[in-house]
Design a protein around this motif. Sequence first.
Motif, mmCIF file in Angstrom:
data_model
loop_
_atom_site.group_PDB
_atom_site.id
_atom_site.type_symbol
_atom_site.label_atom_id
_atom_site.label_comp_id
_atom_site.label_asym_id
_atom_site.label_seq_id
_atom_site.Cartn_x
_atom_site.Cartn_y
_atom_site.Cartn_z
ATOM 1 N N TRP A 173 -1.360 -3.681 -12.091
ATOM 2 C CA TRP A 173 -0.974 -2.883 -13.271
ATOM 3 C C TRP A 173 0.515 -2.553 -13.260
ATOM 4 C CZ3 TRP A 173 1.328 1.673 -11.977
ATOM 5 C CH2 TRP A 173 0.961 2.293 -10.763
ATOM 6 N N SER A 192 -11.277 1.273 -10.997
ATOM 7 C CA SER A 192 -10.560 1.156 -12.275
ATOM 8 C C SER A 192 -9.143 0.609 -12.099
ATOM 9 C CB SER A 192 -10.497 2.514 -12.974
ATOM 10 O OG SER A 192 -9.726 3.427 -12.210
ATOM 11 N N LEU A 193 -8.594 0.767 -10.925
ATOM 12 C CA LEU A 193 -7.250 0.211 -10.715
ATOM 13 C C LEU A 193 -7.380 -1.122 -9.983
ATOM 14 C CD1 LEU A 193 -5.291 3.489 -9.888
ATOM 15 C CD2 LEU A 193 -5.684 2.379 -12.094
ATOM 16 N N SER A 194 -8.501 -1.738 -10.192
ATOM 17 C CA SER A 194 -8.906 -3.043 -9.666
ATOM 18 C C SER A 194 -8.414 -3.279 -8.248
ATOM 19 C CB SER A 194 -8.491 -4.172 -10.618
ATOM 20 O OG SER A 194 -7.125 -4.093 -10.926
ATOM 21 N N SER A 195 -7.479 -4.210 -8.080
ATOM 22 C CA SER A 195 -7.104 -4.582 -6.724
ATOM 23 C C SER A 195 -6.225 -3.522 -6.074
ATOM 24 C CB SER A 195 -6.401 -5.935 -6.735
ATOM 25 O OG SER A 195 -5.592 -6.055 -7.872
ATOM 26 N N MET A 196 -6.465 -2.266 -6.456
ATOM 27 C CA MET A 196 -5.692 -1.170 -5.870
ATOM 28 C C MET A 196 -5.893 -1.128 -4.365
ATOM 29 S SD MET A 196 -3.694 1.013 -6.580
ATOM 30 C CE MET A 196 -4.307 1.846 -5.136
ATOM 31 N N SER A 197 -4.840 -0.730 -3.696
ATOM 32 C CA SER A 197 -4.892 -0.803 -2.244
ATOM 33 C C SER A 197 -4.995 0.551 -1.565
ATOM 34 C CB SER A 197 -3.656 -1.524 -1.737
ATOM 35 O OG SER A 197 -2.536 -1.058 -2.451
ATOM 36 N N ALA A 198 -4.339 1.542 -2.116
ATOM 37 C CA ALA A 198 -4.379 2.843 -1.448
ATOM 38 C C ALA A 198 -5.792 3.383 -1.519
ATOM 39 C CB ALA A 198 -3.408 3.797 -2.121
ATOM 40 N N ARG A 199 -6.431 3.615 -0.432
ATOM 41 C CA ARG A 199 -7.798 4.100 -0.467
ATOM 42 C C ARG A 199 -8.081 5.007 0.706
ATOM 43 N NH1 ARG A 199 -11.723 -0.550 0.327
ATOM 44 N NH2 ARG A 199 -11.936 0.023 2.497
ATOM 45 N N ASN A 257 -9.056 8.150 -13.077
ATOM 46 C CA ASN A 257 -9.071 6.757 -12.631
ATOM 47 C C ASN A 257 -10.203 6.606 -11.623
ATOM 48 O OD1 ASN A 257 -6.538 5.843 -13.969
ATOM 49 N ND2 ASN A 257 -5.597 7.334 -12.584
ATOM 50 N N SER A 301 -1.812 10.522 -15.003
ATOM 51 C CA SER A 301 -2.905 9.656 -14.590
ATOM 52 C C SER A 301 -2.667 8.206 -15.015
ATOM 53 C CB SER A 301 -4.226 10.162 -15.170
ATOM 54 O OG SER A 301 -4.110 10.301 -16.571
ATOM 55 N N SER A 302 -1.632 7.978 -15.837
ATOM 56 C CA SER A 302 -1.331 6.604 -16.231
ATOM 57 C C SER A 302 -0.416 5.906 -15.232
ATOM 58 C CB SER A 302 -0.659 6.580 -17.606
ATOM 59 O OG SER A 302 -1.558 7.057 -18.586
ATOM 60 N N ILE A 303 0.218 6.699 -14.356
ATOM 61 C CA ILE A 303 1.097 6.081 -13.360
ATOM 62 C C ILE A 303 0.554 6.282 -11.945
ATOM 63 C CG2 ILE A 303 2.654 8.041 -12.934
ATOM 64 C CD1 ILE A 303 4.994 5.957 -13.017
ATOM 65 N N CYS A 304 -0.344 7.232 -11.766
ATOM 66 C CA CYS A 304 -0.865 7.514 -10.415
ATOM 67 C C CYS A 304 -1.499 6.253 -9.819
ATOM 68 C CB CYS A 304 -1.907 8.633 -10.466
ATOM 69 S SG CYS A 304 -2.611 8.984 -8.834
ATOM 70 N N PRO A 305 -1.091 5.870 -8.601
ATOM 71 C CA PRO A 305 -1.612 4.632 -8.019
ATOM 72 C C PRO A 305 -2.946 4.789 -7.294
ATOM 73 C CG PRO A 305 0.075 5.536 -6.580
ATOM 74 C CD PRO A 305 -0.025 6.465 -7.767
ATOM 75 N N ASN A 316 0.876 -1.158 0.000
ATOM 76 C CA ASN A 316 0.000 0.000 0.000
ATOM 77 C C ASN A 316 0.915 1.210 0.000
ATOM 78 O OD1 ASN A 316 -1.594 2.176 0.534
ATOM 79 N ND2 ASN A 316 -2.752 1.218 2.182
ATOM 80 N N HIS A 324 -4.042 -4.889 -0.751
ATOM 81 C CA HIS A 324 -5.069 -5.734 -1.342
ATOM 82 C C HIS A 324 -5.058 -7.112 -0.675
ATOM 83 C CE1 HIS A 324 -7.696 -7.660 -4.208
ATOM 84 N NE2 HIS A 324 -6.808 -8.623 -4.312
#
Lengths: 460, 80
Positions: free
Chosen positions: A175, B73-80, B69, B51-55, A62, A254
């Motif tokens: 990604w 859209s970044l599927s299993s993205m973790s930072a939230r 994004n 925006s193509s590299i921003c996590p 993260n 994740h």
Amino acid sequence: MTAQILSFPAPSSCGSGSTGSQECHDPRVADHPCYSKDAHHKFARIHLPVAPACNIQCNYCNRKYDCSNESRPGVVSEVLSPEEAAYKVLAVADAIPQLSVVGIAGPGDAFANWPRTVATLKAVKKALPVLRLCLSSNGLNVAAHADEVVELGIEHVTLTINTLDPEIGARIYPWVFWEHKRWKGLEAAQILVREQWRAVEALTSRGMLVKINSVYIPGVNDDELPKISRKAAEFGVAIHNVMPLISDASHGTHFGLAGQRGPDEAELEAMRERCGEHLPQMGHCHQCRADAVGMLGEDRGAEFGREALAGKALDAQAIAARHAAVQAALKSGSGAKWKIAVATGDGLRIDQHFGHAEAFRIYESDGQSVKLVALRRTAVYCQGPSDCGDDDNALPKLVQGLSDCAAVLAVRIGYEPWQKLERAGIQPVVEHAFAAIEPAVLAVAQKLHAQMAALLENRA
Amino acid sequence: MAYAITDRCISCWACLTVCPNQAIAHVEGLFMIDPQHCTECAGDFPDPQCSSICPVEGAIENEWGEPVNPPGSLSSMSAR
Ligand code: SF4
Ligand code: SF4
């Protein structure tokens, strides 16, 4: 004009495995605190947080918080500019002269921040030339920079590779950012896996010492890790470090949120055993933080934060001189043993000039006894007055070939090589010119002993 | 025509390293896009680079204030 140093043993025979592996004599491994069991009690390392950006997403990371897996500081931790980082290294070398390794491992990826990484390493190497440099990366952006890695004098690169199979990769990496585009899913994993092995190939084929880190994710990449070990061995990778997934919902990763568990001790041990059939395994990794300072397992980072350093006046030259001396004294094998190079033709007396020596005999001594351990051939770099002081490649190569030695004994040593040896942490000694080798080596070893004791006491 | 960084930004520096126009500034710990320099990467790359590299989903918005994004859209993205 070139100097041919006998090549070092193949890195593939190196490592300090917990799974009984061959002994390693590569000087690049012997005193590296992350690779060698002996060295990590004796030498210190620092990781510089100068590389914040990352070009991939891993499901065990993260980016908002400290990376649970590499124990990397997350983006919340302080990011240093290359200048600040070089200054920090100087301050640390002042306080801990055993500092021998400088690494860049994040918080993002060393190669995703390539200009910052290069600027930092150049500044550090200029301040303290004896330091060894290493980098960590996910491998995505490495192959294109392999030549620069060599030119910068970097000795070790660690690549984190978790699978050979893009299908499995898609479960680990959502990604990647590659060639100005974000790729997702299977395509992303295909690119990453391909580039990782291009990186391995590019580095090992240039003689770089390469370590592979793998995060063991039970139920996901169990059968991949031994395959990685096997493939890596074919490429001449030095060592494999299987690390447990550290997963907890509170990390917000994740995997953490999805309830993916990490391996238990027994599973980890068994996995290292499986991988150990192919490649030496690393047994003592503490997954240190990217801003780790000090001896492994002893993190003194807080002492050298930005605030603590502000306004500190450092005598760069004095620090560099003492650092080189301590590094020379520390090169004492497993016990208090030193390798000492001797310029000799007949093998009995110290009878050659440094620049004229066709070979160096390498002796090992603890101050009590002397043993001949190696013969290293050189091509004479100095062939007459016209060549003297000529700063071509031969001299640096020659000095590098003796980098595991604490001292070199010769009849005469010119000004230029004298400086280079000192800067490389090898003490030039001419006071035993034409003397018998054994007693001279003994005397030098005893002197190193006394020096080290004094230097270390000074710090206490 | 310009992109903008929202308060969902986690200050990871990634966008700064890839912008072809040095349009992204790091000011007092915050990252922001200078609308005078941002071209949305027109003429340089088919995809806007930041925006193509921003996590982080929702950290970068287009000129209409829409997240480039969006959530998920970044599927299993973790930072939230
Ligand atoms: S859209 Fe392109 S030009 Fe605008 S800030 Fe992002 S990277 Fe820079
Ligand atoms: S890439 Fe996204 S999260 Fe990172 S600094 Fe730029 S806007 Fe912020």
